[in-house]
Scaffold this motif. Structure first.
Motif, PDB file in Angstrom:
ATOM      1  N   VAL A  70       0.840  -1.203   0.000  1.00  0.00           N
ATOM      2  CA  VAL A  70       0.000   0.000   0.000  1.00  0.00           C
ATOM      3  C   VAL A  70       0.875   1.255   0.000  1.00  0.00           C
ATOM      4  O   VAL A  70       0.669   2.189  -0.791  1.00  0.00           O
ATOM      5  CB  VAL A  70      -0.939   0.002   1.228  1.00  0.00           C
ATOM      6  CG1 VAL A  70      -1.689   1.332   1.327  1.00  0.00           C
ATOM      7  CG2 VAL A  70      -1.929  -1.160   1.142  1.00  0.00           C
ATOM      8  N   VAL A  71       1.864   1.283   0.880  1.00  0.00           N
ATOM      9  CA  VAL A  71       2.720   2.463   1.020  1.00  0.00           C
ATOM     10  C   VAL A  71       3.538   2.706  -0.248  1.00  0.00           C
ATOM     11  O   VAL A  71       3.655   3.846  -0.719  1.00  0.00           O
ATOM     12  CB  VAL A  71       3.647   2.309   2.245  1.00  0.00           C
ATOM     13  CG1 VAL A  71       4.664   3.448   2.301  1.00  0.00           C
ATOM     14  CG2 VAL A  71       2.823   2.283   3.530  1.00  0.00           C
ATOM     15  N   TYR A  72       4.096   1.653  -0.834  1.00  0.00           N
ATOM     16  CA  TYR A  72       4.887   1.814  -2.050  1.00  0.00           C
ATOM     17  C   TYR A  72       4.020   2.285  -3.216  1.00  0.00           C
ATOM     18  O   TYR A  72       4.490   3.039  -4.086  1.00  0.00           O
ATOM     19  CB  TYR A  72       5.596   0.504  -2.388  1.00  0.00           C
ATOM     20  CG  TYR A  72       6.930   0.341  -1.697  1.00  0.00           C
ATOM     21  CD1 TYR A  72       6.999   0.297  -0.306  1.00  0.00           C
ATOM     22  CD2 TYR A  72       8.116   0.241  -2.412  1.00  0.00           C
ATOM     23  CE1 TYR A  72       8.215   0.153   0.337  1.00  0.00           C
ATOM     24  CE2 TYR A  72       9.342   0.095  -1.767  1.00  0.00           C
ATOM     25  CZ  TYR A  72       9.380   0.053  -0.393  1.00  0.00           C
ATOM     26  OH  TYR A  72      10.586  -0.079   0.241  1.00  0.00           O
ATOM     27  N   ALA A  73       2.766   1.865  -3.249  1.00  0.00           N
ATOM     28  CA  ALA A  73       1.865   2.340  -4.302  1.00  0.00           C
ATOM     29  C   ALA A  73       1.616   3.843  -4.158  1.00  0.00           C
ATOM     30  O   ALA A  73       1.588   4.573  -5.153  1.00  0.00           O
ATOM     31  CB  ALA A  73       0.545   1.575  -4.251  1.00  0.00           C
ATOM     32  N   VAL A  74       1.466   4.310  -2.912  1.00  0.00           N
ATOM     33  CA  VAL A  74       1.273   5.743  -2.669  1.00  0.00           C
ATOM     34  C   VAL A  74       2.512   6.528  -3.109  1.00  0.00           C
ATOM     35  O   VAL A  74       2.415   7.574  -3.763  1.00  0.00           O
ATOM     36  CB  VAL A  74       0.967   6.005  -1.179  1.00  0.00           C
ATOM     37  CG1 VAL A  74       0.957   7.505  -0.889  1.00  0.00           C
ATOM     38  CG2 VAL A  74      -0.374   5.385  -0.797  1.00  0.00           C
ATOM     39  N   ILE A  75       3.708   6.018  -2.760  1.00  0.00           N
ATOM     40  CA  ILE A  75       4.944   6.683  -3.179  1.00  0.00           C
ATOM     41  C   ILE A  75       5.063   6.693  -4.697  1.00  0.00           C
ATOM     42  O   ILE A  75       5.410   7.709  -5.309  1.00  0.00           O
ATOM     43  CB  ILE A  75       6.170   5.977  -2.557  1.00  0.00           C
ATOM     44  CG1 ILE A  75       6.155   6.127  -1.029  1.00  0.00           C
ATOM     45  CG2 ILE A  75       7.473   6.544  -3.127  1.00  0.00           C
ATOM     46  CD1 ILE A  75       7.227   5.317  -0.319  1.00  0.00           C
ATOM     47  N   GLY A  76       4.752   5.555  -5.323  1.00  0.00           N
ATOM     48  CA  GLY A  76       4.816   5.478  -6.783  1.00  0.00           C
ATOM     49  C   GLY A  76       3.892   6.479  -7.451  1.00  0.00           C
ATOM     50  O   GLY A  76       4.273   7.154  -8.415  1.00  0.00           O
ATOM     51  N   TRP A  77       2.674   6.585  -6.933  1.00  0.00           N
ATOM     52  CA  TRP A  77       1.709   7.526  -7.516  1.00  0.00           C
ATOM     53  C   TRP A  77       2.194   8.968  -7.371  1.00  0.00           C
ATOM     54  O   TRP A  77       2.044   9.783  -8.283  1.00  0.00           O
ATOM     55  CB  TRP A  77       0.350   7.344  -6.858  1.00  0.00           C
ATOM     56  CG  TRP A  77      -0.720   8.284  -7.311  1.00  0.00           C
ATOM     57  CD1 TRP A  77      -1.463   9.121  -6.536  1.00  0.00           C
ATOM     58  CD2 TRP A  77      -1.188   8.493  -8.652  1.00  0.00           C
ATOM     59  NE1 TRP A  77      -2.354   9.838  -7.293  1.00  0.00           N
ATOM     60  CE2 TRP A  77      -2.210   9.467  -8.598  1.00  0.00           C
ATOM     61  CE3 TRP A  77      -0.837   7.947  -9.881  1.00  0.00           C
ATOM     62  CZ2 TRP A  77      -2.881   9.914  -9.735  1.00  0.00           C
ATOM     63  CZ3 TRP A  77      -1.507   8.395 -11.027  1.00  0.00           C
ATOM     64  CH2 TRP A  77      -2.514   9.364 -10.954  1.00  0.00           C
ATOM     65  N   SER A  78       2.830   9.290  -6.232  1.00  0.00           N
ATOM     66  CA  SER A  78       3.345  10.644  -6.039  1.00  0.00           C
ATOM     67  C   SER A  78       4.443  10.964  -7.051  1.00  0.00           C
ATOM     68  O   SER A  78       4.524  12.089  -7.566  1.00  0.00           O
ATOM     69  CB  SER A  78       3.865  10.824  -4.610  1.00  0.00           C
ATOM     70  OG  SER A  78       5.116  10.183  -4.401  1.00  0.00           O
ATOM     71  N   LEU A  79       5.280   9.975  -7.369  1.00  0.00           N
ATOM     72  CA  LEU A  79       6.352  10.185  -8.342  1.00  0.00           C
ATOM     73  C   LEU A  79       5.806  10.281  -9.765  1.00  0.00           C
ATOM     74  O   LEU A  79       6.290  11.084 -10.569  1.00  0.00           O
ATOM     75  CB  LEU A  79       7.366   9.041  -8.245  1.00  0.00           C
ATOM     76  CG  LEU A  79       8.248   9.046  -6.993  1.00  0.00           C
ATOM     77  CD1 LEU A  79       8.908   7.683  -6.793  1.00  0.00           C
ATOM     78  CD2 LEU A  79       9.312  10.138  -7.083  1.00  0.00           C
ATOM     79  N   VAL A  80       4.794   9.479 -10.068  1.00  0.00           N
ATOM     80  CA  VAL A  80       4.162   9.546 -11.390  1.00  0.00           C
ATOM     81  C   VAL A  80       3.520  10.919 -11.588  1.00  0.00           C
ATOM     82  O   VAL A  80       3.649  11.542 -12.658  1.00  0.00           O
ATOM     83  CB  VAL A  80       3.125   8.420 -11.554  1.00  0.00           C
ATOM     84  CG1 VAL A  80       2.231   8.681 -12.767  1.00  0.00           C
ATOM     85  CG2 VAL A  80       3.821   7.075 -11.707  1.00  0.00           C
ATOM     86  N   LYS A  81       2.832  11.418 -10.571  1.00  0.00           N
ATOM     87  CA  LYS A  81       2.210  12.736 -10.673  1.00  0.00           C
ATOM     88  C   LYS A  81       3.256  13.829 -10.875  1.00  0.00           C
ATOM     89  O   LYS A  81       3.086  14.731 -11.698  1.00  0.00           O
ATOM     90  CB  LYS A  81       1.374  13.029  -9.420  1.00  0.00           C
ATOM     91  CG  LYS A  81       0.067  12.281  -9.360  1.00  0.00           C
ATOM     92  CD  LYS A  81      -0.882  12.884  -8.337  1.00  0.00           C
ATOM     93  CE  LYS A  81      -0.342  12.759  -6.935  1.00  0.00           C
ATOM     94  NZ  LYS A  81      -1.315  13.298  -5.931  1.00  0.00           N
ATOM     95  N   ALA A  82       4.345  13.739 -10.095  1.00  0.00           N
ATOM     96  CA  ALA A  82       5.394  14.755 -10.202  1.00  0.00           C
ATOM     97  C   ALA A  82       6.101  14.688 -11.542  1.00  0.00           C
ATOM     98  O   ALA A  82       6.437  15.726 -12.130  1.00  0.00           O
ATOM     99  CB  ALA A  82       6.400  14.590  -9.071  1.00  0.00           C
ATOM    100  N   GLY A  83       6.324  13.470 -12.051  1.00  0.00           N
ATOM    101  CA  GLY A  83       7.101  13.314 -13.273  1.00  0.00           C
ATOM    102  C   GLY A  83       6.305  13.400 -14.549  1.00  0.00           C
ATOM    103  O   GLY A  83       6.608  14.209 -15.437  1.00  0.00           O
ATOM    104  N   PHE A  84       5.256  12.592 -14.667  1.00  0.00           N
ATOM    105  CA  PHE A  84       4.500  12.512 -15.916  1.00  0.00           C
ATOM    106  C   PHE A  84       3.369  13.525 -16.007  1.00  0.00           C
ATOM    107  O   PHE A  84       2.926  13.870 -17.106  1.00  0.00           O
ATOM    108  CB  PHE A  84       3.904  11.104 -16.088  1.00  0.00           C
ATOM    109  CG  PHE A  84       4.924  10.040 -16.391  1.00  0.00           C
ATOM    110  CD1 PHE A  84       6.091  10.340 -17.089  1.00  0.00           C
ATOM    111  CD2 PHE A  84       4.724   8.732 -15.984  1.00  0.00           C
ATOM    112  CE1 PHE A  84       7.030   9.362 -17.373  1.00  0.00           C
ATOM    113  CE2 PHE A  84       5.657   7.740 -16.261  1.00  0.00           C
ATOM    114  CZ  PHE A  84       6.811   8.058 -16.956  1.00  0.00           C
ATOM    115  N   MET A  85       2.891  14.020 -14.862  1.00  0.00           N
ATOM    116  CA  MET A  85       1.738  14.921 -14.865  1.00  0.00           C
ATOM    117  C   MET A  85       2.113  16.351 -14.502  1.00  0.00           C
ATOM    118  O   MET A  85       1.235  17.196 -14.324  1.00  0.00           O
ATOM    119  CB  MET A  85       0.671  14.402 -13.891  1.00  0.00           C
ATOM    120  CG  MET A  85       0.164  13.022 -14.229  1.00  0.00           C
ATOM    121  SD  MET A  85      -1.091  12.458 -13.042  1.00  0.00           S
ATOM    122  CE  MET A  85      -1.349  10.780 -13.639  1.00  0.00           C
ATOM    123  N   SER A  86       3.420  16.594 -14.349  1.00  0.00           N
ATOM    124  CA  SER A  86       3.937  17.948 -14.066  1.00  0.00           C
ATOM    125  C   SER A  86       3.266  18.579 -12.848  1.00  0.00           C
ATOM    126  O   SER A  86       2.970  19.773 -12.829  1.00  0.00           O
ATOM    127  CB  SER A  86       3.744  18.852 -15.291  1.00  0.00           C
ATOM    128  OG  SER A  86       4.392  18.311 -16.424  1.00  0.00           O
TER     129      SER A  86
END
Length: 273
Positions: A197-213
């Motif tokens: 669960v925690v790693y999915a939250v971290i992954g989503w935060s990085l995807v938002k920062a990287g791919f979604m600006s």
């Protein structure tokens, strides 16, 4: 005379012990201290800093977390756990690389607290995830930085999937001595599911920062990811309990984990059947 494999073995065990402290404290403060969990990762290390001999414990964690990260890097680089070169093997090895990155970031946070005067830690001045966000900001300022962060986020998603799979299947027991306590299977199951669960939250935060600006301020570290779940009721409580149990599981691993030989000529690791 202690050979390099034995030194490596002990360093990895210190790494598991450090991980045990980290997750146990994280689980406890998530369940008992709303103010500290709101601080995210800083709250974990601030709580440890307040322990008797807290600074010494933090220095131990710096060494241990770096050692654990290097152990995980040996998987993608040298395949010391014999995961193989097929798609499934590389997925596991890439997941281990993501784990290494995460634990190096935690080691850096521990270092900032260990090397600062009590009450004046830099980590407390820049927000709970200040260090990670500063690093993410630096990455985003480079060419293709957003792509790099986004790919790192996808790696964390891969890690999350494998964490959940480990918890469900129990295949992590193949790398643990048969002398381990009977409860190890269930401690690990709860812990790996919570980590998923925690790693999915971290992954989503990085995807938002990287791919979604969405900006570097979106990037979450371990404690920040748990803090972001604080309004999710039962999910938050079960995740916090799971992380506490993962700390106990890591303590078992510090004693009973089968550490692969560092020497590649030693052959395939002799894991439990």
């Amino acid at each position: 005379m202690v050979d390099k494999s034995e030194k490596f073995n002990w360093l990895v065990r210190v790494g598991y012990f450090s991980r045990a402290i980290l997750y146990s404290v994280l689980g406890i403060i998530a369940l008992t201290s709303a103010s500290k969990i709101a601080e995210g990762t800083n709250g974990i290390f601030r709580a440890i800093e307040d322990f008797p001999a807290g600074t010494a414990i933090l220095w131990l964690m710096v060494v241990g977390l770096v050692a654990y990260a290097l152990f995980r890097l040996c998987s993608p680089l040298f395949d010391i756990e014999n995961n193989g070169n097929d798609g499934k093997g590389w997925a596991k090895r890439i997941g281990h690389a993501g784990s290494a990155v995460g634990h190096l970031a935690l080691a850096y946070s521990a270092y900032k607290f260990a090397s600062s005067d009590p009450g004046t830690t830099e980590g407390g001045s820049g927000g709970s995830g200040g260090g990670a966000q500063e690093a993410a900001s630096g990455v985003l300022s480079a060419d293709f930085g957003g792509t790099v962060l986004g790919i790192l986020g996808l790696i964390f998603f891969v890690v999350a999937v494998f964490q959940a799979k480990k918890g469900i299947t129990g295949d992590f027991m193949h790398r643990i001595s048969p002398q381990a306590p009977d409860a190890t299977r269930w401690l690990g199951a709860a812990g790996f599911l919570a980590r998923g669960v925690v790693y999915a939250v971290i992954g989503w935060s990085l995807v938002k920062a990287g791919f979604m600006s969405a900006g570097a301020e979106q990037v979450k570290t371990l404690g920040d990811a748990v803090a972001s779940l604080a309004g999710e009721g039962l999910i938050f409580t079960l995740t916090a309990i799971g992380l506490l149990l993962f700390g106990l599981f890591s303590l078992v691993l510090a004693r009973y984990r089968i550490i692969p030989e560092l020497d590649s000529s030693a052959g395939v690791p002799s894991f439990r059947a």
